[in-house]
Design a protein around this motif. Sequence first.
Motif, short mmCIF file in Angstrom:
data_model
loop_
_atom_site.label_atom_id
_atom_site.label_comp_id
_atom_site.label_asym_id
_atom_site.label_seq_id
_atom_site.Cartn_x
_atom_site.Cartn_y
_atom_site.Cartn_z
N VAL A 201 5.95 4.66 6.95
CA VAL A 201 4.68 4.33 7.58
C VAL A 201 4.03 3.16 6.87
O VAL A 201 3.96 3.13 5.63
CB VAL A 201 3.74 5.55 7.56
CG1 VAL A 201 2.40 5.22 8.21
CG2 VAL A 201 4.40 6.73 8.26
N GLY A 202 3.57 2.19 7.63
CA GLY A 202 2.86 1.05 7.07
C GLY A 202 1.38 1.12 7.36
O GLY A 202 0.82 2.18 7.65
N ARG A 203 0.72 -0.01 7.31
CA ARG A 203 -0.72 -0.07 7.60
C ARG A 203 -0.99 0.18 9.08
O ARG A 203 -2.00 0.76 9.46
CB ARG A 203 -1.28 -1.45 7.23
CG ARG A 203 -1.27 -1.78 5.76
CD ARG A 203 -1.81 -3.20 5.53
NE ARG A 203 -0.90 -4.22 6.04
CZ ARG A 203 -1.08 -4.90 7.17
NH1 ARG A 203 -2.14 -4.66 7.92
NH2 ARG A 203 -0.21 -5.82 7.54
N HIS A 204 -0.08 -0.32 9.92
CA HIS A 204 -0.34 -0.38 11.35
C HIS A 204 0.89 0.03 12.16
O HIS A 204 0.91 -0.14 13.37
CB HIS A 204 -0.74 -1.82 11.68
CG HIS A 204 -1.47 -2.02 12.97
ND1 HIS A 204 -1.94 -0.99 13.78
CD2 HIS A 204 -1.83 -3.17 13.62
CE1 HIS A 204 -2.53 -1.51 14.84
NE2 HIS A 204 -2.48 -2.82 14.77
N GLN B 119 0.84 -1.18 0.00
CA GLN B 119 0.00 0.00 0.00
C GLN B 119 0.88 1.24 0.00
O GLN B 119 2.09 1.14 0.22
CB GLN B 119 -0.89 -0.02 1.23
CG GLN B 119 -1.80 -1.25 1.24
CD GLN B 119 -2.78 -1.19 2.38
OE1 GLN B 119 -2.93 -0.17 3.02
NE2 GLN B 119 -3.48 -2.29 2.62
N PRO B 120 0.30 2.38 -0.24
CA PRO B 120 1.12 3.60 -0.30
C PRO B 120 1.92 3.81 0.97
O PRO B 120 1.41 3.69 2.07
CB PRO B 120 0.07 4.71 -0.48
CG PRO B 120 -1.10 4.02 -1.07
CD PRO B 120 -1.11 2.64 -0.49
N ARG B 121 3.21 4.08 0.82
CA ARG B 121 4.07 4.38 1.95
C ARG B 121 4.55 5.82 1.83
O ARG B 121 4.68 6.35 0.74
CB ARG B 121 5.31 3.48 1.97
CG ARG B 121 4.99 2.01 1.77
CD ARG B 121 4.50 1.38 3.04
NE ARG B 121 4.44 -0.06 2.92
CZ ARG B 121 3.64 -0.81 3.61
NH1 ARG B 121 2.83 -0.27 4.48
NH2 ARG B 121 3.64 -2.10 3.47
N THR B 122 4.82 6.43 2.94
CA THR B 122 5.35 7.78 2.93
C THR B 122 6.60 7.83 3.77
O THR B 122 6.59 7.45 4.92
CB THR B 122 4.34 8.79 3.50
OG1 THR B 122 3.19 8.79 2.66
CG2 THR B 122 4.94 10.19 3.55
N THR B 123 7.72 8.26 3.19
CA THR B 123 8.93 8.50 3.97
C THR B 123 8.98 9.98 4.27
O THR B 123 9.00 10.81 3.37
CB THR B 123 10.19 8.09 3.19
OG1 THR B 123 10.12 6.69 2.94
CG2 THR B 123 11.44 8.40 4.01
N VAL B 124 8.96 10.32 5.54
CA VAL B 124 8.90 11.71 5.95
C VAL B 124 10.30 12.16 6.33
O VAL B 124 10.92 11.59 7.20
CB VAL B 124 7.95 11.87 7.16
CG1 VAL B 124 7.84 13.33 7.54
CG2 VAL B 124 6.58 11.32 6.80
N THR B 125 10.79 13.17 5.67
CA THR B 125 12.16 13.60 5.92
C THR B 125 12.25 15.05 6.33
O THR B 125 13.33 15.53 6.60
CB THR B 125 13.02 13.40 4.65
OG1 THR B 125 12.44 14.13 3.57
CG2 THR B 125 13.09 11.94 4.28
N GLY B 126 11.17 15.74 6.39
CA GLY B 126 11.26 17.15 6.73
C GLY B 126 9.99 17.68 7.34
O GLY B 126 9.01 16.97 7.51
N ALA B 127 10.01 18.93 7.65
CA ALA B 127 8.86 19.56 8.31
C ALA B 127 7.68 19.64 7.36
O ALA B 127 7.83 19.82 6.16
CB ALA B 127 9.24 20.95 8.77
N GLY B 128 6.51 19.47 7.93
CA GLY B 128 5.30 19.72 7.18
C GLY B 128 4.80 18.57 6.35
O GLY B 128 3.72 18.63 5.80
N LEU B 129 5.59 17.48 6.20
CA LEU B 129 5.13 16.36 5.42
C LEU B 129 4.13 15.55 6.23
O LEU B 129 4.27 15.40 7.44
CB LEU B 129 6.31 15.49 5.00
CG LEU B 129 7.32 16.20 4.10
CD1 LEU B 129 8.43 15.26 3.69
CD2 LEU B 129 6.62 16.73 2.84
N HIS B 130 3.15 15.01 5.56
CA HIS B 130 2.01 14.40 6.27
C HIS B 130 2.09 12.88 6.22
O HIS B 130 2.41 12.30 5.20
CB HIS B 130 0.72 14.87 5.60
CG HIS B 130 -0.50 14.27 6.22
ND1 HIS B 130 -0.84 14.50 7.54
CD2 HIS B 130 -1.45 13.47 5.70
CE1 HIS B 130 -1.96 13.86 7.80
NE2 HIS B 130 -2.35 13.23 6.72
N ILE B 131 1.81 12.24 7.35
CA ILE B 131 1.73 10.79 7.39
C ILE B 131 0.32 10.37 7.00
O ILE B 131 -0.64 10.85 7.57
CB ILE B 131 2.06 10.27 8.80
CG1 ILE B 131 3.54 10.50 9.08
CG2 ILE B 131 1.72 8.81 8.95
CD1 ILE B 131 4.00 9.99 10.41
#
Length: 485
Positions: free
Chosen positions: A259-262, A24-36
Amino acid sequence: MAVAQDAQRLAEPGEATEPEAHQQPRTTVTGAGLHIPQQRGPEMYTPAAYPAAPPYHPPQYPAGYWPGQPPLPPRPRRRGLVATGVVTAAVLVLALLIGIAFAGSGGKRPLAGAAHPLAGRSAGSGAAATGSPKAETGVSVPILDALGKQSKALLAGDRDGYLAELGGGLQDGFSRRFGSLRAMGVQRWTPSLVDRPSQNADGTWSVLVRWDYCFGQGCTQLFPQVVQTSWTVTGSKATVAKYEQTSEPWDASALQTSVGRHVIVAGTAASAGKLQRVVAKADAAADVADRFAKWDPPPKWYIVYIAGQGEWKSWWDNGDIGANYDGYSTGPRGIVMQAADAGQDFLQILLTHEFGHVVTVGEDYGTAKTWWMTEGIADYIANGDGRTMQGRVPSVRWFVKHGWDGTITLGPPPESAGGEEISGRYGIALIAINCLAKKFTEPKMLDFFGEVVRKQASLEAASAKVFGTDWAGVATSCAGQVRSA
């Protein structure tokens, strides 16, 4: 537990390892303001030398506690899974020596600039403090106003607003904190004052600030953090003069997340290539652990922190646990692990064991007296395919011949214990819990665990209530299974 691993290679950093259905869609957050995104988050491990368990410290209240304000939170309790590696012929064997580490820590470190520490936590601490209750109440208003503005800016992703109420020399620390909290997907960041502000000799005001927070979209369980602060107050404006640097991972380091599913898996830039491969196994481990969340709902997010050598020694004031451990748990606050390079099978067992602690004991239950149950049930949860038991049996056989006292109600391994004894103790704990589940059914085993570990009933009383039989006979029967393993 010893788990035989074949020559399977490690996944390359960034390589997708989860089943296709889980991509499923994953998000790697590396900076300010990015949303999980809306998905869900984990727990921890350790290697051979089992540390001495210091006593658990209940909630502490500072002198001059301000009635009506939240108390200080209890110090986190850590539980960990031990791991050592042994090469036999062409087979790599990882002995997972799983231990529970109660390392009480408030997660506090000196403020930046140790030569200029904050005044004491309260007027009764010996620090110079002056001011009338009326003056103290008066300065609390602008301090709370400034804290409220910081909270609003943080949740809105407004870095400039978050940094606006600071004195000199604090921008770097606050900027790092902002980035890490945003990367973790902070959803709640609610401030309150724990005690009355006290005026210092230099005219600044010191006060304990409590933040109640949670990570991940839709999170509901709040965790407290208490920090010492110092403020310059001029009229209706308060500016942060000093702020305690804590050792919580997101406070001490610049974090990135996947971030994963859970699950939420976090680490520094050095661990960025490992986040995704851990997410795949953490999601699978969370699915298993959820099934054992009998007493409380499972966490919305299991949180995993991947530590390098430096972070391992510093996060949550972890120097007392040492480098011999692969991970430890602070309950639903998150687990810390330093085995992210291990094979996928090892990761699965490690994470499932530690998530097992999250859903069965969290950070509030378990003593040395019930060690065999808290570790045995975590191994039981991780033993879905039988490999945990299979790996433990050789060490159990060794320990039966070299020092086992014949009982299943074992305490944690002594500091002098070697690897075989440690693994043997865990194996006996697993056999005991497995024996209870097979003899009386898994639901009754869980009921028995709840009576003894969570409600602190005696083994005899719990056995009579749940199993309807005498504990001595049950213990003798399960000890027989240890001898025949």
